[in-house]
Design an enzyme around this catalytic site. Structure first.
Site, mmCIF file in Angstrom:
data_model
loop_
_atom_site.group_PDB
_atom_site.id
_atom_site.type_symbol
_atom_site.label_atom_id
_atom_site.label_comp_id
_atom_site.label_asym_id
_atom_site.label_seq_id
_atom_site.Cartn_x
_atom_site.Cartn_y
_atom_site.Cartn_z
ATOM 1 N N LYS A 171 0.860 -1.179 0.000
ATOM 2 C CA LYS A 171 0.000 0.000 0.000
ATOM 3 C C LYS A 171 0.896 1.228 0.000
ATOM 4 O O LYS A 171 1.398 1.651 1.037
ATOM 5 C CB LYS A 171 -0.928 0.056 1.216
ATOM 6 C CG LYS A 171 -1.971 1.185 1.084
ATOM 7 C CD LYS A 171 -2.501 1.680 2.406
ATOM 8 C CE LYS A 171 -1.639 2.758 3.040
ATOM 9 N NZ LYS A 171 -1.598 4.033 2.266
ATOM 10 N N GLY A 202 -4.933 3.063 -1.041
ATOM 11 C CA GLY A 202 -5.855 3.292 0.059
ATOM 12 C C GLY A 202 -5.241 4.230 1.061
ATOM 13 O O GLY A 202 -4.034 4.505 1.022
ATOM 14 N N ASP A 203 -6.058 4.741 1.963
ATOM 15 C CA ASP A 203 -5.520 5.615 3.003
ATOM 16 C C ASP A 203 -5.219 4.806 4.258
ATOM 17 O O ASP A 203 -5.503 3.605 4.335
ATOM 18 C CB ASP A 203 -6.470 6.782 3.290
ATOM 19 C CG ASP A 203 -7.870 6.335 3.697
ATOM 20 O OD1 ASP A 203 -8.034 5.167 4.102
ATOM 21 O OD2 ASP A 203 -8.799 7.163 3.615
ATOM 22 N N GLY A 204 -4.644 5.472 5.249
ATOM 23 C CA GLY A 204 -4.255 4.767 6.465
ATOM 24 C C GLY A 204 -5.436 4.247 7.257
ATOM 25 O O GLY A 204 -5.410 3.134 7.792
ATOM 26 N N GLY A 206 -8.321 3.408 6.085
ATOM 27 C CA GLY A 206 -8.961 2.318 5.359
ATOM 28 C C GLY A 206 -8.056 1.123 5.173
ATOM 29 O O GLY A 206 -7.919 0.277 6.064
ATOM 30 N N VAL A 207 -7.383 1.038 4.020
ATOM 31 C CA VAL A 207 -6.568 -0.121 3.681
ATOM 32 C C VAL A 207 -5.435 -0.332 4.683
ATOM 33 O O VAL A 207 -5.122 -1.468 5.048
ATOM 34 C CB VAL A 207 -6.017 0.009 2.245
ATOM 35 C CG1 VAL A 207 -5.012 -1.102 1.946
ATOM 36 C CG2 VAL A 207 -7.158 -0.049 1.236
ATOM 37 N N GLY A 208 -4.821 0.752 5.156
ATOM 38 C CA GLY A 208 -3.735 0.605 6.115
ATOM 39 C C GLY A 208 -4.183 -0.122 7.368
ATOM 40 O O GLY A 208 -3.521 -1.065 7.842
ATOM 41 N N GLU A 246 9.797 2.004 10.742
ATOM 42 C CA GLU A 246 10.817 3.040 10.511
ATOM 43 C C GLU A 246 10.073 4.360 10.568
ATOM 44 O O GLU A 246 9.304 4.692 9.684
ATOM 45 C CB GLU A 246 11.502 2.820 9.153
ATOM 46 C CG GLU A 246 12.810 3.586 9.015
ATOM 47 C CD GLU A 246 12.606 5.007 8.561
ATOM 48 O OE1 GLU A 246 12.723 5.925 9.416
ATOM 49 O OE2 GLU A 246 12.319 5.213 7.374
ATOM 50 N N CYS A 279 13.234 11.703 7.278
ATOM 51 C CA CYS A 279 13.192 11.381 8.700
ATOM 52 C C CYS A 279 14.574 11.443 9.334
ATOM 53 O O CYS A 279 14.700 11.643 10.549
ATOM 54 C CB CYS A 279 12.566 10.013 8.909
ATOM 55 S SG CYS A 279 13.278 8.720 7.874
ATOM 56 N N GLU A 378 9.028 16.814 15.239
ATOM 57 C CA GLU A 378 9.496 16.620 13.878
ATOM 58 C C GLU A 378 8.686 17.528 12.951
ATOM 59 O O GLU A 378 7.494 17.308 12.745
ATOM 60 C CB GLU A 378 9.358 15.162 13.446
ATOM 61 C CG GLU A 378 9.967 14.889 12.082
ATOM 62 C CD GLU A 378 9.836 13.443 11.646
ATOM 63 O OE1 GLU A 378 10.790 12.926 11.032
ATOM 64 O OE2 GLU A 378 8.791 12.838 11.907
#
Length: 475
Positions: A171, A202-204, A206-208, A246, A279, A378
């Site tokens: 994803k 998909g978004d986090g 939903g699919v995430g 990560e 990051c 961050e």
């Protein structure tokens, strides 16, 4: 206008079970550049079922078969580099020159590194004269990747998982999905069997989330924010699946008085690279007090001279940040910083001459203390905080005073001091004197920067289970 509404599942491009269009925005122009579909539960289930169905046969293929396919994938990747460079530049705003070299190059570099590591990798070893230790693929892996370094992260996850005999559901970020779709084309062209690699958008939420809780997913490998990493870990806990993370960073760049002007210029430039959207960026510059004023002046000069412009333009400038939401978050934290510290370059609003697009001024704050929000949070934009220190012990204490622990930096020609400090800073990586890391070096962090390691042999190990077998030999 590009349309990428289909998903790659079980070796074919298929329509979503239920169409849910999502606009992909070019951050240089704020204009819609593509339309994708966001998947739902039925699409997630189909992708996971395909991966599960392919696992038994794929996990039993020989090392030689998998190696040949990886080498073919590298050939396809290299042959289609320009397509990938254009896709990433448009979707996430990397200037096209940088996209061709750094963004595309990150993927091919890691793929080459995995091929080298895989050639030498041993899946079996003798524990005793009669007992064998086997390393076996964990199963179905969900790879959830970010928008800031698309190919870097897709290759770091999907390639070692597949190399070790796992099957994958990818994803990619819905904000920058074009490169993920293109990578799926590369996998198909390379000839991987149906179901070994699957990709759906998909978004986090939903699919995430669906992948994180799915009972037939054996492992989730995620790169993104620490906040999202915590949510994925909680979601995955009910099925006790392995989770490799990560996450964010707030790297300290410790510049001792003997490091010189070059180290100060490098530190500022390194912070602004990729528009600050890395990051592992050195966003806290810790400077020995005797050269602090010089470092502030140099960093401000670097910021002022850093050109900001459209991703479509050739050159060594920095592009926009990825989205409106990211732009507004950065602007909010710059405003916070203006109330906390001394602004010496940049500030609020777009750079002069740019009235459209998510462009951020390279910004430098001086007289920062480590308890300020801009030193602890961050920001993920081209924003540098400069903090003075008085001694080696002071520098180490400030560097470690953060919830993160991804990458720290040390600048000094004094070998003994550099090694001492490297041992004591709490991070998964320590870059010293601008010396980059070797191919296959383990990438990952401590604390809220995540767990697990990516790259080379360490990256292969992430996707393996260890099995002990007694009585292997009758001796």
């Amino acid at each position: 206008m590009l349309e990428h509404r289909q998903f790659y599942i079980n070796g074919a491009w298929v329509n979503p079970a239920k169409a849910h269009d999502f606009d992909v925005i070019d951050p240089s122009t704020e204009e819609k550049c593509a339309i994708i579909s966001l998947g739902g539960q039925a699409d997630t289930d189909a992708a996971v079922a395909a991966a599960k169905g392919a696992f038994d046969s794929w996990s039993q293929t020989s090392k030689e078969e998998r190696l040949a396919l990886l080498e073919k994938l590298l050939d396809v990747y290299n042959a289609r580099q320009e397509e990938m460079a254009v896709a990433m530049s448009m979707e996430m705003g990397a200037p096209i020159s940088m996209s061709r070299t750094n963004q595309v190059g990150a993927g091919s570099w890691h793929l080459e590194g995995f091929i080298k590591a895989f050639r030498a990798f041993e899946f079996e070893s003798d524990f005793t004269a009669t007992e064998k230790t086997l390393k076996e693929p964990i199963g179905v892996v969900a790879c959830i990747t970010p928008w800031n370094w698309p190919m870097n992260q897709i290759v770091l996850k999907a390639v070692p998982a597949i190399a070790t005999g796992c099957t994958v559901v990818l994803k990619p970020s819905e904000i920058a999905p074009l490169s993920g779709a293109l990578f799926a084309e590369f996998m198909h062209e390379a000839g991987f069997p149906a179901g070994v690699f699957n990709m759906l958008n998909g978004d986090g939420v939903g699919v995430g989330s669906q992948l994180s809780v799915h009972p037939d997913v054996d492992m989730v490998s995620f790169t993104g924010s620490s906040r999202a990493g915590i949510l994925i870990s909680k979601a995955a806990a009910d099925t006790l699946k392995r989770v490799s993370l990560e996450l964010g960073g707030k790297g300290a760049n410790i510049i001792f008085a003997d490091a010189g002007e070059k180290a100060m210029k490098y530190g500022a430039d390194r912070c602004f690279r990729n528009s600050g959207q890395s990051c592992n960026a050195p966003t806290r510059m810790l400077v020995e007090r005797s050269v602090y004023d010089q470092a502030v002046t140099i960093a401000a000069d670097v910021a002022t001279k850093t050109h900001v412009g459209p991703a479509s333009e050739e050159g060594k400038h920095i592009g926009p940040v990825v989205s409106k939401a990211q732009f507004e978050k950065i602007q909010g934290l710059i405003e916070v910083g203006m109330g906390e510290a001394r602004l010496v370059a940049g500030g609020l609003g777009r750079p002069d001459g740019l009235n459209r697009g998510y462009y951020v001024k390279p910004t430098v704050f001086a007289d920062v203390t480590n308890d300020m929000r801009i030193a602890q949070e961050e920001i993920f934009g081209p924003v540098l905080s400069i903090i003075p220190f008085d001694s080696e012990e002071d520098a180490i204490a400030i560097a470690n005073d953060t919830p993160y622990g991804l990458t720290n930096y040390i600048q000094t020609p004094d070998d003994d001091k550099r090694r001492r400090v490297a041992r004591r800073v709490r991070s998964g990586m320590v870059e010293t004197n601008a010396q980059g890391f070797a191919q296959g070096s383990p990438f990952g962090g401590y604390k809220q920067s995540g767990n697990g390691r990516e790259g080379g042999t360490y990256g292969l190990e992430e996707f393996l289970e260890v099995k002990a077998v007694s009585g292997w030999s009758s001796k």
